[in-house]
Design a protein around this motif. Sequence first.
Motif, PDB file in Angstrom:
ATOM      1  N   THR A  61       0.834  -1.205   0.000  1.00  0.00           N
ATOM      2  CA  THR A  61       0.000   0.000   0.000  1.00  0.00           C
ATOM      3  C   THR A  61       0.869   1.255   0.000  1.00  0.00           C
ATOM      4  O   THR A  61       0.583   2.237  -0.712  1.00  0.00           O
ATOM      5  CB  THR A  61      -0.924  -0.003   1.222  1.00  0.00           C
ATOM      6  OG1 THR A  61      -1.733  -1.182   1.200  1.00  0.00           O
ATOM      7  CG2 THR A  61      -1.826   1.224   1.232  1.00  0.00           C
TER       8      THR A  61
ATOM      9  N   SER B 175       2.215   1.788  -3.415  1.00  0.00           N
ATOM     10  CA  SER B 175       1.202   2.315  -4.327  1.00  0.00           C
ATOM     11  C   SER B 175       0.976   3.807  -4.111  1.00  0.00           C
ATOM     12  O   SER B 175       0.826   4.574  -5.071  1.00  0.00           O
ATOM     13  CB  SER B 175      -0.104   1.528  -4.123  1.00  0.00           C
ATOM     14  OG  SER B 175      -1.128   2.059  -4.935  1.00  0.00           O
ATOM     15  N   VAL B 176       0.947   4.203  -2.845  1.00  0.00           N
ATOM     16  CA  VAL B 176       0.707   5.626  -2.550  1.00  0.00           C
ATOM     17  C   VAL B 176       1.812   6.507  -3.120  1.00  0.00           C
ATOM     18  O   VAL B 176       1.554   7.517  -3.789  1.00  0.00           O
ATOM     19  CB  VAL B 176       0.572   5.826  -1.036  1.00  0.00           C
ATOM     20  CG1 VAL B 176       0.566   7.317  -0.689  1.00  0.00           C
ATOM     21  CG2 VAL B 176      -0.719   5.184  -0.535  1.00  0.00           C
ATOM     22  N   HIS B 177       3.074   6.149  -2.888  1.00  0.00           N
ATOM     23  CA  HIS B 177       4.183   6.979  -3.367  1.00  0.00           C
ATOM     24  C   HIS B 177       4.312   6.916  -4.878  1.00  0.00           C
ATOM     25  O   HIS B 177       4.642   7.918  -5.530  1.00  0.00           O
ATOM     26  CB  HIS B 177       5.483   6.536  -2.708  1.00  0.00           C
ATOM     27  CG  HIS B 177       5.599   6.983  -1.279  1.00  0.00           C
ATOM     28  ND1 HIS B 177       5.030   6.304  -0.238  1.00  0.00           N
ATOM     29  CD2 HIS B 177       6.214   8.089  -0.732  1.00  0.00           C
ATOM     30  CE1 HIS B 177       5.294   6.936   0.902  1.00  0.00           C
ATOM     31  NE2 HIS B 177       5.999   8.022   0.637  1.00  0.00           N
ATOM     32  N   ALA B 178       4.037   5.726  -5.461  1.00  0.00           N
ATOM     33  CA  ALA B 178       4.076   5.657  -6.923  1.00  0.00           C
ATOM     34  C   ALA B 178       2.969   6.507  -7.530  1.00  0.00           C
ATOM     35  O   ALA B 178       3.158   7.179  -8.558  1.00  0.00           O
ATOM     36  CB  ALA B 178       3.941   4.198  -7.377  1.00  0.00           C
ATOM     37  N   GLY B 179       1.790   6.501  -6.891  1.00  0.00           N
ATOM     38  CA  GLY B 179       0.703   7.349  -7.385  1.00  0.00           C
ATOM     39  C   GLY B 179       1.032   8.826  -7.264  1.00  0.00           C
ATOM     40  O   GLY B 179       0.662   9.619  -8.128  1.00  0.00           O
ATOM     41  N   ALA B 180       1.738   9.204  -6.192  1.00  0.00           N
ATOM     42  CA  ALA B 180       2.130  10.608  -6.037  1.00  0.00           C
ATOM     43  C   ALA B 180       3.069  11.038  -7.156  1.00  0.00           C
ATOM     44  O   ALA B 180       2.947  12.150  -7.695  1.00  0.00           O
ATOM     45  CB  ALA B 180       2.789  10.798  -4.675  1.00  0.00           C
TER      46      ALA B 180
ATOM     47  N   GLU C 187       3.127   9.727 -10.107  1.00  0.00           N
ATOM     48  CA  GLU C 187       2.374   9.741 -11.358  1.00  0.00           C
ATOM     49  C   GLU C 187       1.566  11.028 -11.514  1.00  0.00           C
ATOM     50  O   GLU C 187       1.484  11.602 -12.615  1.00  0.00           O
ATOM     51  CB  GLU C 187       1.444   8.526 -11.395  1.00  0.00           C
ATOM     52  CG  GLU C 187       0.617   8.438 -12.667  1.00  0.00           C
ATOM     53  CD  GLU C 187      -0.321   7.246 -12.645  1.00  0.00           C
ATOM     54  OE1 GLU C 187      -1.022   7.023 -13.654  1.00  0.00           O
ATOM     55  OE2 GLU C 187      -0.357   6.544 -11.618  1.00  0.00           O
ATOM     56  N   PHE C 188       0.968  11.479 -10.415  1.00  0.00           N
ATOM     57  CA  PHE C 188       0.106  12.659 -10.498  1.00  0.00           C
ATOM     58  C   PHE C 188       0.852  13.969 -10.215  1.00  0.00           C
ATOM     59  O   PHE C 188       0.244  15.035 -10.261  1.00  0.00           O
ATOM     60  CB  PHE C 188      -1.069  12.522  -9.514  1.00  0.00           C
ATOM     61  CG  PHE C 188      -2.055  11.474  -9.925  1.00  0.00           C
ATOM     62  CD1 PHE C 188      -2.976  11.741 -10.929  1.00  0.00           C
ATOM     63  CD2 PHE C 188      -2.051  10.223  -9.326  1.00  0.00           C
ATOM     64  CE1 PHE C 188      -3.889  10.771 -11.309  1.00  0.00           C
ATOM     65  CE2 PHE C 188      -2.953   9.266  -9.707  1.00  0.00           C
ATOM     66  CZ  PHE C 188      -3.876   9.518 -10.711  1.00  0.00           C
ATOM     67  N   ARG C 189       2.147  13.869  -9.886  1.00  0.00           N
ATOM     68  CA  ARG C 189       2.960  15.083  -9.668  1.00  0.00           C
ATOM     69  C   ARG C 189       4.172  15.073 -10.576  1.00  0.00           C
ATOM     70  O   ARG C 189       5.311  14.972 -10.147  1.00  0.00           O
ATOM     71  CB  ARG C 189       3.409  15.151  -8.214  1.00  0.00           C
ATOM     72  CG  ARG C 189       2.304  15.459  -7.207  1.00  0.00           C
ATOM     73  CD  ARG C 189       1.862  16.931  -7.279  1.00  0.00           C
ATOM     74  NE  ARG C 189       2.974  17.818  -7.171  1.00  0.00           N
ATOM     75  CZ  ARG C 189       3.547  18.211  -6.029  1.00  0.00           C
ATOM     76  NH1 ARG C 189       3.060  17.756  -4.888  1.00  0.00           N
ATOM     77  NH2 ARG C 189       4.565  19.050  -6.046  1.00  0.00           N
TER      78      ARG C 189
END
Length: 398
Positions: free
Chosen positions: A213, A216-221, A223-225
Amino acid sequence: MLPSAVIEGLDPAAEPSGRRPRRTARDWIVDFGCFLLAVLVGILAMDTLEQEPDLPKAVEAVDQLIGALACAAVWLRRRWPVGLAVAMVPAGLVSGTAGGAVLVSLFTLAVHRPFRYVAWVGGACAAVQAVYYWLRPEPGVPYLGAALFGVLLTATVAGWGMLVRAKRQLLLSLRDRARHAEAEARLRAEQAQRLAREAIAREMHDVLAHRLTLLSVHAGALEFRPDASREEVARAAGVIRESAHEALQDLREIIGVLRAADADDAGRPQPTLAALDELVAESREAGMKVTLAGRVADPAAVPASVGRTAYRIAQEALTNARKHAPGTEVTVSVAGGPGDGLAVTVRNTAPEGEAPRVPGSGQGLIGLSERATLAGGTLTHGPTADGGFEVRARLPWA
């Protein structure tokens, strides 16, 4: 249950396939002793024949011939106990020198066959004894006394054989129960190991889910930044790399361990070595005399999986001390460092008076050993020289 062939023959060495085993040295000695006993009784009976002046020589010769054949047939008593005993009934009627062989065959029948065989053959032998002494009375002995002696001798031999049979049956039953108890103990130990592995797998599953988890959170950050600064990207990449490394470490520990189907414990917080002080405080509040003798300077530096294993070992050892040695002084020691490993020791003093008998199967210690092994370490436990008990574990700390 005992095999039917063993129960019927009551031979401890009997094979389940029904084939008779080869005679052992003890069997040869017993058979030779029975043969000598039959011969000795036959020789004594020959002296009695000489005291019968009216006995024809032909009858005396036939008596001795049948007695010799009966003594030789004693060697067949193990293979055909029923047939030999039945054949000896008419032999005992016409031959006094076959009396020893008759008694040996009756004893063998009582040892190797159930009571129904002994009742029929023993009753026939007793009746034959009465008829024999009526046809050929003993010189100087009343008929009633001789017949009663023959019946009592027959009953004594049959009773002795049934006593030997009962003893052998009891020994076979005890051996069978011991084998069943050993098998059940192995099954309980295997079940305890399986339950311990399942519990460990649940804990590792929860920790691994947390790691993934976080990834996923840091990879998503990232991706969106896409416009994030170099420092933020480097920091997020470092967290991702560290989390991935820790997740792989946890995954290596869970390989080969099956997760239980129920998820009652899913989502619970996982203890670490830092929670050891709280565990000791709870034990003191419960009335235990616990001393935390050794500590790790920085519990947060201990790998999470190693810290959890150390905490569980201390927790289970304190529980056992509270159950089996209440009122004793317990010492918990944790020491070590990176590269040297982590040593966990829980020791309690000898209880005053007789320790209470608390039901337990030792599954807790089996689970601790399983935990230590899965973590790559070792665990030993046992009584100390002063009458106390000690649990000692050594875990790797890379």
